[in-house]
Scaffold this motif. Sequence first.
Motif, PDB file in Angstrom:
ATOM      1  N   ILE A 175       0.865  -1.207  -0.161  1.00  0.00           N
ATOM      2  CA  ILE A 175       0.029   0.376   0.324  1.00  0.00           C
ATOM      3  C   ILE A 175       1.425   1.289  -0.080  1.00  0.00           C
ATOM      4  CG2 ILE A 175      -1.833   1.375   1.296  1.00  0.00           C
ATOM      5  CD1 ILE A 175      -2.727  -1.250   2.347  1.00  0.00           C
ATOM      6  N   GLY A 176       1.714   0.869   0.851  1.00  0.00           N
ATOM      7  CA  GLY A 176       2.508   2.546   1.127  1.00  0.00           C
ATOM      8  C   GLY A 176       3.042   2.953  -0.825  1.00  0.00           C
ATOM      9  N   LEU A 193       8.465   3.015   3.997  1.00  0.00           N
ATOM     10  CA  LEU A 193       7.545   3.022   5.483  1.00  0.00           C
ATOM     11  C   LEU A 193       6.657   1.908   5.263  1.00  0.00           C
ATOM     12  CD1 LEU A 193       6.260   5.427   6.897  1.00  0.00           C
ATOM     13  CD2 LEU A 193       4.507   6.568   4.968  1.00  0.00           C
ATOM     14  N   GLY A 194       6.737   1.595   4.798  1.00  0.00           N
ATOM     15  CA  GLY A 194       5.529   0.459   4.571  1.00  0.00           C
ATOM     16  C   GLY A 194       6.366  -0.803   5.358  1.00  0.00           C
ATOM     17  N   LEU A 195       7.415  -1.134   5.197  1.00  0.00           N
ATOM     18  CA  LEU A 195       8.574  -2.603   5.985  1.00  0.00           C
ATOM     19  C   LEU A 195       8.752  -1.410   7.450  1.00  0.00           C
ATOM     20  CD1 LEU A 195      10.918  -2.863   3.321  1.00  0.00           C
ATOM     21  CD2 LEU A 195       9.068  -4.348   4.165  1.00  0.00           C
ATOM     22  N   ILE A 196       9.170  -0.344   7.610  1.00  0.00           N
ATOM     23  CA  ILE A 196       8.750   0.636   9.019  1.00  0.00           C
ATOM     24  C   ILE A 196       7.606   0.178  10.366  1.00  0.00           C
ATOM     25  CG2 ILE A 196       8.828   2.575  10.222  1.00  0.00           C
ATOM     26  CD1 ILE A 196      11.001   3.836   8.064  1.00  0.00           C
ATOM     27  N   LEU A 197       6.451  -0.055   8.731  1.00  0.00           N
ATOM     28  CA  LEU A 197       5.070  -0.412   9.852  1.00  0.00           C
ATOM     29  C   LEU A 197       5.274  -1.895  10.006  1.00  0.00           C
ATOM     30  CD1 LEU A 197       3.169   2.322   8.292  1.00  0.00           C
ATOM     31  CD2 LEU A 197       4.078   2.852  10.543  1.00  0.00           C
ATOM     32  N   VAL A 198       6.195  -2.678   9.664  1.00  0.00           N
ATOM     33  CA  VAL A 198       5.796  -3.978   9.983  1.00  0.00           C
ATOM     34  C   VAL A 198       7.094  -4.725  10.433  1.00  0.00           C
ATOM     35  CG1 VAL A 198       4.064  -4.349   8.145  1.00  0.00           C
ATOM     36  CG2 VAL A 198       5.923  -5.222   7.371  1.00  0.00           C
ATOM     37  N   HIS A 199       8.073  -4.436  11.076  1.00  0.00           N
ATOM     38  CA  HIS A 199       9.506  -4.139  11.834  1.00  0.00           C
ATOM     39  C   HIS A 199       9.569  -5.460  11.985  1.00  0.00           C
ATOM     40  CE1 HIS A 199      13.540  -4.142  12.904  1.00  0.00           C
ATOM     41  NE2 HIS A 199      13.974  -3.473  11.495  1.00  0.00           N
ATOM     42  N   PRO A 200      10.190  -6.621  12.109  1.00  0.00           N
ATOM     43  CA  PRO A 200      10.150  -7.182  13.549  1.00  0.00           C
ATOM     44  C   PRO A 200      10.422  -6.773  14.978  1.00  0.00           C
ATOM     45  CG  PRO A 200      12.116  -7.307  12.081  1.00  0.00           C
ATOM     46  CD  PRO A 200      11.492  -6.119  11.652  1.00  0.00           C
ATOM     47  N   GLY A 231       3.607  -2.813  15.359  1.00  0.00           N
ATOM     48  CA  GLY A 231       3.293  -2.721  14.437  1.00  0.00           C
ATOM     49  C   GLY A 231       2.302  -2.817  13.732  1.00  0.00           C
ATOM     50  N   TYR A 232       1.776  -2.277  12.756  1.00  0.00           N
ATOM     51  CA  TYR A 232       0.321  -2.280  11.860  1.00  0.00           C
ATOM     52  C   TYR A 232       0.335  -3.080  10.701  1.00  0.00           C
ATOM     53  CZ  TYR A 232       0.756   1.843  14.047  1.00  0.00           C
ATOM     54  OH  TYR A 232       0.400   2.959  14.831  1.00  0.00           O
ATOM     55  N   GLN A 233       0.834  -4.813  10.930  1.00  0.00           N
ATOM     56  CA  GLN A 233       0.604  -5.248   9.896  1.00  0.00           C
ATOM     57  C   GLN A 233      -0.852  -6.007   9.639  1.00  0.00           C
ATOM     58  OE1 GLN A 233       2.190  -5.854  12.316  1.00  0.00           O
ATOM     59  NE2 GLN A 233       4.468  -6.577  12.574  1.00  0.00           N
TER      60      GLN A 233
END
Length: 473
Positions: A175-176, A193-200, A231-233
């Motif tokens: 989506i980002g 940005l999208g990967l930041i929001l789902v960082h492990p 996170g925002y998975q």
Amino acid sequence: MAKYEQQVRDILEAIGGEENVEKATHCVTRLRFALKDEDLVDEEKLEAIDIVKGSFSTNGQFQVIIGQGTVDQVYRDMMAMTDIGEASKSDVKDASAQKMNPFQRAIKTLADIFIPILPAIVTAGLLLGLNNILTGEDIFFDGQSVVDVYPQWADLAEMIFIIAHAAFQFLPALIGWSAVRRFGGSDLLGIVLGLILVHPNLLSAWEYADAQTAGEVPVWNVFGLNVEATGYQGQVLPVLAASFILAKLELWLRSKTPDAIQLLVVAPVALLVTGLVTFIAIGPITFAAGNAITDGFVWLFDFAPAVGGFVYGLLYAPMVVTGMHHAFLAVDLQLVGTGDGTFLWPILALSNIAQGAAAFAMFFVTRNENVKGLAGTSGLSAWLGVTEPAMFGVNIRFKFPFICAIAGASIAATYISINRVLAESVGVGGVPGIFSIQAGSWLEFSIGMVIAIVVPFTLTLLYGRTIAKGQFN
């Protein structure tokens, strides 16, 4: 002489003349026009042209259905014969968007964001369906799955699940990418940005509810503020809002930063500021808003599943006409993100099937060879998930098939909603959609498909051959 010279002249005359065309392009089957005044179109004259199989207007574009292959030559002839000039799909979309009101533009923005990522989402849905076949109980064996009976298939099933689930696991990155690009920023920064929001290192959104109940949500202390490190998975609204801010901030920084130091300033500052604002404010607010919307739909379908199913089945096809259905893809993805599955998407699939069934019925009702050909091909297309040719080219054109399709979709949607049919993911919105349905609900969804086929087909056939005999010839 152009191969379709006369037909091109007739089409232009029917749509108000060359001077009424602002932009023109084409897709696989249709000519797409941005017209200055759609009131000048003579649809009856247009659809009497031998190569024209239908026409419709949507999202500010007037589209003329020609057919695969033929449309390429017709478009080339039109460009050679006129001064309209070739245009891309985006050019026509931009020209069409100027005629839209703010609500229509908002819906179009959502469509522009979600449509590019649909292939990845649909592919993931199909692969999850394959995983369902291998891991679902009671499909081939009583109380057992294929991997229970044949353990040697277990690792393959796990590999398929990982391949399929990646698109949903990293949905904010998809989506980002699409959203930041749509808002005018760098799509690469949108992915980051999208990967930041789902960082492990963040607490997974899927574990948030349990951690909150146990009082174990990790917290950052930033300048005296307690910020939840979550996170925002599977979330949609947080990354949409953050993407808008990132894109606008990036564009502002580029306009104010000297070229020599843009690489050192623009991306780092834009990502840092957007990330901080997202974790501190945007994320928590939109996370709560997204969950509230999801909870509202869940409450309705839990409290009155028959009402929820009937209403959504009734309204889905009309929403396609306005383009509003794109807004519900965000809700579907949010529901899928919860891990429980979505009850909305199965209704979408049945609505598409119903529109295809009504179009197929028109194949037997009409004597017009153009309509008969369009009814057959567009009916098949609808059953494979693409309903616009069937809806705009046949069903809405003759009105009653569209109503019959809505009736069948509403009844089928009521049935599957009462039986709590859920989809594991968003898949192909037609007959193949059964593979995205939770394995335990395949029988109920199959019965829903039968309803969505039989009711519209029968009603359309009866009306066309009795009440309106000869009207559709």
